[in-house]
Design an enzyme around this catalytic site. Structure first.
Site, PDB file in Angstrom:
ATOM      1  N   CYS A  53      -2.450  10.301   0.559  1.00  0.00           N
ATOM      2  CA  CYS A  53      -2.166   9.025  -0.125  1.00  0.00           C
ATOM      3  C   CYS A  53      -2.961   8.852  -1.412  1.00  0.00           C
ATOM      4  O   CYS A  53      -2.637   7.989  -2.227  1.00  0.00           O
ATOM      5  CB  CYS A  53      -2.435   7.849   0.804  1.00  0.00           C
ATOM      6  SG  CYS A  53      -1.350   7.835   2.234  1.00  0.00           S
ATOM      7  N   HIS A  61      -3.778   1.020  -3.464  1.00  0.00           N
ATOM      8  CA  HIS A  61      -2.878   1.765  -2.577  1.00  0.00           C
ATOM      9  C   HIS A  61      -2.256   0.767  -1.604  1.00  0.00           C
ATOM     10  O   HIS A  61      -2.933  -0.132  -1.085  1.00  0.00           O
ATOM     11  CB  HIS A  61      -3.673   2.829  -1.813  1.00  0.00           C
ATOM     12  CG  HIS A  61      -2.870   3.545  -0.782  1.00  0.00           C
ATOM     13  ND1 HIS A  61      -1.608   4.025  -1.031  1.00  0.00           N
ATOM     14  CD2 HIS A  61      -3.146   3.849   0.515  1.00  0.00           C
ATOM     15  CE1 HIS A  61      -1.142   4.602   0.064  1.00  0.00           C
ATOM     16  NE2 HIS A  61      -2.053   4.506   1.019  1.00  0.00           N
ATOM     17  N   ASN A 107       4.087   2.012   3.062  1.00  0.00           N
ATOM     18  CA  ASN A 107       3.141   2.997   2.526  1.00  0.00           C
ATOM     19  C   ASN A 107       3.924   4.232   2.065  1.00  0.00           C
ATOM     20  O   ASN A 107       4.431   4.990   2.888  1.00  0.00           O
ATOM     21  CB  ASN A 107       2.125   3.357   3.622  1.00  0.00           C
ATOM     22  CG  ASN A 107       1.072   4.346   3.129  1.00  0.00           C
ATOM     23  OD1 ASN A 107       1.196   4.918   2.052  1.00  0.00           O
ATOM     24  ND2 ASN A 107       0.044   4.546   3.926  1.00  0.00           N
TER      25      ASN A 107
END
Ligand code: COA
Length: 322
Positions: free
Chosen positions: A113, A249, A279
């Site tokens: 990520c 994020h 996500n």
């Protein structure tokens, strides 16, 4: 002194949207549970045959157009991804050829990520060193391909998409600093247990899936992001109140709120897209950035703090004047 400045942003999302209610019809979950614990309401999922490279190409095309840059001007392409189209060539090479930018350097970065922050950091170094003048940085993923759609603890959390920025060399900042870190000791809190060299398993989808200790990941993420935003402020001798926008994020709204609190930032100066995108791993920060730019929230000259945390663990931040 040469700096890297964002000349344009772009993004791409698959057409298909899956709501929490739709997931609740397949696994034992509910819109309330997902929204309350994560802030997620829906996610975009790639169509059959639609790849990470397809999304990356669309995001890159939009970013080049916004920057007014022709593909022939690109010196470097870096793609942050954990879900490349192929083992090789890299997704960066596939995108390069489709753009018609053949000849420039092109490679992928796998930092889960944090992939976009890592890719941005690499491209920034190339531009600061004078090795490249124009760089295309992409975060792109099709995580839906390795999710276990029967595991309610993980399948509700992720989505597909891509975001891109064009960086150009400039006399003024631009990216002021970036900070990347990793700690492989946390491997088993968030991982995919199979691969080319370790081998695959005689299980559905060859054993590809996300294995996650959600509560532990949550705790480490909050603490680690606190540390990296402090590190960024200190490195730039900056008071937290000088920041215009936090572009975090997009994994979980509660993690985002914890970082905002640490920075004493009201939520109306924090870009939130986790409700719509879930996500999207390496795509999450550039997707949020492009949304912030195109919606007119982020203006030229403003000070932005980008941050991310992901499997590895990896984490990082970038402070930039847009
Ligand atoms: N729907 C309904 N119930 C669910 C569920 C779902 N989708 N997923 C888990 N549950 C259940 C659990 O089985 C557990 O039940 P039990 O109490 O009977 O054992 C209960 O909900 C609580 O689970 P827990 O894992 O403690 O919940 P939580 O409040 O920690 O929230 C996460 C779970 C995953 C949302 C949260 O831990 C999180 O976001 N962690 C970080 C994950 C992340 O960001 N990963 C990517 C990093 S880049």
């Amino acid at each position: 002194m040469t700096y890297a400045r964002i000349a344009g942003t772009g993004s791409a999302l698959p057409e298909r949207v899956i709501s929490n209610a739709e997931l609740a019809a397949k696994v034992d979950t509910s819109d309330e549970w997902i929204a309350e614990r994560t802030g997620i309401r829906q996610r975009h999922i790639a169509a059959e045959g639609q790849t990470t490279g397809d999304l990356a190409f669309a995001a890159a095309t939009a970013a080049l157009q916004a920057a007014g840059v022709d593909a022939s001007e690109i010196d470097l392409i870096v793609v942050g991804t954990t879900t490349p189209d192929l083992v090789f060539p890299s997704t960066a090479c596939l995108v390069q050829h489709r753009l018609g930018a053949n000849g420039c350097a092109a490679f992928d970065v796998n930092a889960a990520c944090s992939g976009f922050i890592y890719a941005l950091t690499v491209a920034n170094q190339f531009i600061r060193a004078g090795t490249a003048k124009t760089a295309l940085v992409i975060g792109a993923e099709t995580l839906s391909r390795f999710l276990d759609w029967s595991d309610r603890a993980t399948c509700v959390l992720f989505g597909d998409g891509a975001g891109a920025v064009v960086l150009k060399a400039a006399d003024e900042p631009g990216i002021l600093s970036s900070h990347i870190h990793a700690d492989g000791g946390y491997k088993e809190l968030l991982w995919n247990p199979v691969g080319i060299s370790a081998g695959f398993k005689d299980e559905p989808n060859h054993g590809l899936r996300v294995i996650m200790q959600g509560r532990d990941v949550f705790k480490v993420a909050v603490k680690t992001l606190d540390r990296v935003v402090e590190e960024t402020l200190e490195a730039n001798n900056l008071d937290r109140h000088q920041l215009d926008w936090l572009i975090p994020h997009q994994a979980n709204l509660r993690i985002i709120e914890a970082t905002a609190k640490r920075l004493d930032m009201p939520m109306d100066r924090v870009i939130v897209t986790v409700d719509k995108h879930a996500n999207t791993s390496a795509a999450s920060v550039p997707l949020a950035l492009d949304y912030a730019v195109r919606s007119g929230k982020v203006q030229r000259g403003q000070l932005l703090l980008l941050e991310a945390f992901g499997g590895g663990f990896t984490w990082g931040s970038a402070l930039l004047r847009y």
